[in-house]
Scaffold this active site. Structure first.
Site, PDB file in Angstrom:
ATOM      1  N   ASP A 106      -6.508  -6.760  -5.786  1.00  0.00           N
ATOM      2  CA  ASP A 106      -6.130  -7.561  -4.564  1.00  0.00           C
ATOM      3  C   ASP A 106      -7.069  -8.201  -4.394  1.00  0.00           C
ATOM      4  OD1 ASP A 106      -4.614  -8.256  -2.257  1.00  0.00           O
ATOM      5  OD2 ASP A 106      -5.542  -6.499  -1.305  1.00  0.00           O
TER       6      ASP A 106
ATOM      7  N   ASP B 111     -15.920  -3.104  -3.559  1.00  0.00           N
ATOM      8  CA  ASP B 111     -16.040  -4.671  -2.666  1.00  0.00           C
ATOM      9  C   ASP B 111     -17.429  -4.816  -2.706  1.00  0.00           C
ATOM     10  OD1 ASP B 111     -13.850  -5.962  -0.232  1.00  0.00           O
ATOM     11  OD2 ASP B 111     -15.504  -6.849  -0.585  1.00  0.00           O
TER      12      ASP B 111
ATOM     13  N   CYS C  42      -2.131 -13.100  -3.822  1.00  0.00           N
ATOM     14  CA  CYS C  42      -1.830 -13.927  -2.739  1.00  0.00           C
ATOM     15  C   CYS C  42      -2.079 -15.154  -1.960  1.00  0.00           C
ATOM     16  CB  CYS C  42      -2.402 -13.177  -1.448  1.00  0.00           C
ATOM     17  SG  CYS C  42      -4.620 -13.614  -1.354  1.00  0.00           S
TER      18      CYS C  42
ATOM     19  N   ARG D 163       0.674  -1.524  -0.169  1.00  0.00           N
ATOM     20  CA  ARG D 163      -0.034   0.310  -0.469  1.00  0.00           C
ATOM     21  C   ARG D 163       0.856   0.829  -0.122  1.00  0.00           C
ATOM     22  NH1 ARG D 163      -4.075  -3.243   3.725  1.00  0.00           N
ATOM     23  NH2 ARG D 163      -2.529  -2.743   5.545  1.00  0.00           N
TER      24      ARG D 163
ATOM     25  N   PHE E 225     -11.527  -4.717  -4.727  1.00  0.00           N
ATOM     26  CA  PHE E 225     -11.619  -6.080  -3.461  1.00  0.00           C
ATOM     27  C   PHE E 225     -10.656  -4.474  -2.238  1.00  0.00           C
ATOM     28  CE2 PHE E 225     -10.372  -8.098  -7.695  1.00  0.00           C
ATOM     29  CZ  PHE E 225     -11.399  -9.420  -7.354  1.00  0.00           C
TER      30      PHE E 225
HETATM   31  N1  SAH Z   1      -7.152  -4.613  -0.293  1.00  0.00           N
HETATM   32  C1  SAH Z   1      -7.410  -4.893   0.684  1.00  0.00           C
HETATM   33  C2  SAH Z   1      -7.887  -6.283   0.641  1.00  0.00           C
HETATM   34  C3  SAH Z   1      -8.313  -6.982   0.059  1.00  0.00           C
HETATM   35  S1  SAH Z   1      -9.544  -8.930   0.568  1.00  0.00           S
HETATM   36  C4  SAH Z   1      -6.468  -4.179   1.866  1.00  0.00           C
HETATM   37  O1  SAH Z   1      -5.698  -3.123   1.744  1.00  0.00           O
HETATM   38  O2  SAH Z   1      -7.614  -4.164   2.597  1.00  0.00           O
HETATM   39  C5  SAH Z   1     -10.276  -9.320  -1.121  1.00  0.00           C
HETATM   40  C6  SAH Z   1     -11.870  -7.975  -0.479  1.00  0.00           C
HETATM   41  O3  SAH Z   1     -11.969  -8.150  -1.766  1.00  0.00           O
HETATM   42  C7  SAH Z   1     -12.445  -8.905   0.666  1.00  0.00           C
HETATM   43  O4  SAH Z   1     -12.518  -7.349   1.063  1.00  0.00           O
HETATM   44  C8  SAH Z   1     -14.057  -9.685  -0.047  1.00  0.00           C
HETATM   45  O5  SAH Z   1     -15.109  -8.963   0.699  1.00  0.00           O
HETATM   46  C9  SAH Z   1     -13.789  -8.915  -0.817  1.00  0.00           C
HETATM   47  N2  SAH Z   1     -13.861  -9.929  -2.097  1.00  0.00           N
HETATM   48  C10 SAH Z   1     -14.280 -11.305  -2.456  1.00  0.00           C
HETATM   49  N3  SAH Z   1     -14.718 -10.975  -3.692  1.00  0.00           N
HETATM   50  C11 SAH Z   1     -14.791 -10.284  -4.652  1.00  0.00           C
HETATM   51  C12 SAH Z   1     -15.878 -10.248  -5.806  1.00  0.00           C
HETATM   52  N4  SAH Z   1     -15.897 -10.965  -6.617  1.00  0.00           N
HETATM   53  N5  SAH Z   1     -16.273  -8.316  -6.372  1.00  0.00           N
HETATM   54  C13 SAH Z   1     -15.952  -8.112  -5.475  1.00  0.00           C
HETATM   55  N6  SAH Z   1     -14.989  -7.852  -3.834  1.00  0.00           N
HETATM   56  C14 SAH Z   1     -14.908  -9.607  -3.367  1.00  0.00           C
END
Ligand code: SAH
Length: 395
Positions: free
Chosen positions: A299, A249, A339, A211, A227
């Site tokens: 992400d 999200d 990840c 980040r 995400f």
């Molecule tokens: N980038 C964030 C962490 C992402 S974790 C950070 O820096 O903190 C992954 C996220 O993807 C979660 O919040 C989950 O709710 C979301 N997610 C999972 N599948 C998804 C989809 N198909 N579309 C949108 N969001 C999704």
């Protein structure tokens, strides 16, 4: 008397290299009747002592090694592991202004199956294996000794415990119930964390360094943060003076927190939007509508939990990254992460290359990313390196 696990002939190489796992097929015989999570002595086929580990009768990973010497596995053992792990975190906390970090990173810190995250004065434990579960009291005693001012909470509500014959478990281990939001700081950004209900132990600490490294790409840009969870890269985009940030999200509670976090940091809410949508669908909608961005952050959650899911995961990564490349203005930057531990950096780079071909774009990799330093990788346990990313310059 502890039970003794004798390895099969020629099955001791990886343990002698200090890898912490013994698979069921590597065991010749067991003397005694160890129960779930019991500490066992591990010997080679000739009876030479190799170390002490935790027995897990239902898992393919039958023993996870605590140590390679004769040491009692008690609260002092965990105290020593905590004290070994702490100086790195103290240094990082000072360097990056952290009040939230991973204190113990399981196998990578010599405590297989145990992660402990610190959010201000809350320690949050996740116990993933039979051995970790059996050592709960010793771990709590050690944490209370080293962090007398901290409350301790358990978030062992993860599916992987089933493979170990364990049920999900959450709740207070010491002190008080966590409030609905605990505020942490990292790199000058304040973030509220919901310890009891958030993802994992409440927050994605592992993406902190990425980040911060993303900030330099953001100045004056139109940013799409896919995400976003509770803000994450979107908060750093605003810290880096992005012109406009679209945070996406599927979780409404996460989006609500993302907005609250932007407000908490004094960022201009007219320059941020918070969209509840499935990224896979939204990227296609944007493509149809002719939307364009300067920077896209990708992400996603882990797509591959097991080897059998890897092919499907590759398709998923290729699909969203291809769409993202198509949505970028010429000279735009895609910050893309994976990840999934089963996908190594080489394979992920190849997927991004395939996505570039399918998107019909010229792509250059200009920076590489990895999990934050409080998620180290032990030299004997390369599997501990699971999070990788690339900055792609897209023409
Ligand atoms: N980038 C964030 C962490 C992402 S974790 C950070 O820096 O903190 C992954 C996220 O993807 C979660 O919040 C989950 O709710 C979301 N997610 C999972 N599948 C998804 C989809 N198909 N579309 C949108 N969001 C999704």
């Amino acid at each position: 008397m502890t039970a003794t696990v004798y390895l099969a002939k020629d099955r001791d190489k990886s343990i002698k290299r200090r890898h912490p796992w013994i698979f069921s097929r590597g065991i010749a015989r067991i003397e005694g009747k160890p129960a779930l999570g019991d500490t066992v002595t591990v010997c080679d086929h000739q009876g030479e002592f190799l170390g002490l580990g935790a027995y897990s009768p239902q898992s393919q990973i039958r023993v996870r090694m605590w140590c390679f010497e004769k040491t009692p596995i008690d609260s002092d053992f965990f105290l020593a592991r905590i004290r070994a792990a702490k100086p790195l975190r103290t240094m990082l906390a000072k360097r990056d202004g952290l009040t939230g970090y991973r204190l113990l990173a399981a196998e990578s810190d010599g405590v297989p199956g145990i992660t402990v995250d610190k959010y201000d004065n809350y320690l949050v434990c996740q116990l993933l294996s039979a051995g970790a579960d059996a050592q709960r009291d010793n771990l709590v005693t050690a944490l209370r000794t080293e962090f007398p001012e901290c409350h301790i909470y358990e978030r062992s509500d993860v599916a992987i415990r089933k493979k170990e014959g364990l049920k999900p478990r959450t709740g207070v281990l010491h002190g008080e119930e966590p409030p609905a939001s605990v505020i942490i700081e990292e790199n000058g950004v304040a973030i509220e964390v919901d310890i009891a209900n958030g993802h994992k132990t409440g927050f994605y600490l592992d993406q902190r360094d990425s980040r911060e490294q993303a900030v330099k790409y953001m100045d004056g840009k139109r940013v799409l943060n896919c995400f976003c969870y509770t803000g994450g890269f979107g908060l750093y985009a605003q810290k880096g003076n992005a012109n406009q940030v679209t945070n996406v999200d599927v979780s409404q509670p996460a989006l609500d927190k993302a907005k609250a976090n932007a407000a908490r940091n004094g960022f201009d809410l007219t320059r941020a939007e918070f969209v509840n949508a499935d990224v896979f669908k939204l990227l296609r909608t944007y493509r149809e509508q002719g939307e364009r961005f300067d920077v896209i952050v990708m992400d996603p959650p882990k797509f591959a939990e097991s080897k059998s899911q890897l092919t499907g995961a590759c398709r998923g990564y290729k699909d969203i990254n291809m769409l993202a490349m198509q949505l970028l203005n010429p000279g735009g930057v895609l910050l893309s992460y994976s990840c999934s531990g089963l996908m190594d950096a080489g394979l992920f780079q190849k997927i991004l290359a395939d996505a570039a071909l399918d998107a019909g774009k010229n792509v250059q990799f200009i920076e590489r990313f990895a999990q934050a330093a409080d998620h180290p990788t032990h030299s004997a346990y390369p599997e501990g390196f699971y999070l990788k990313g690339f900055a792609c310059l897209v023409q």
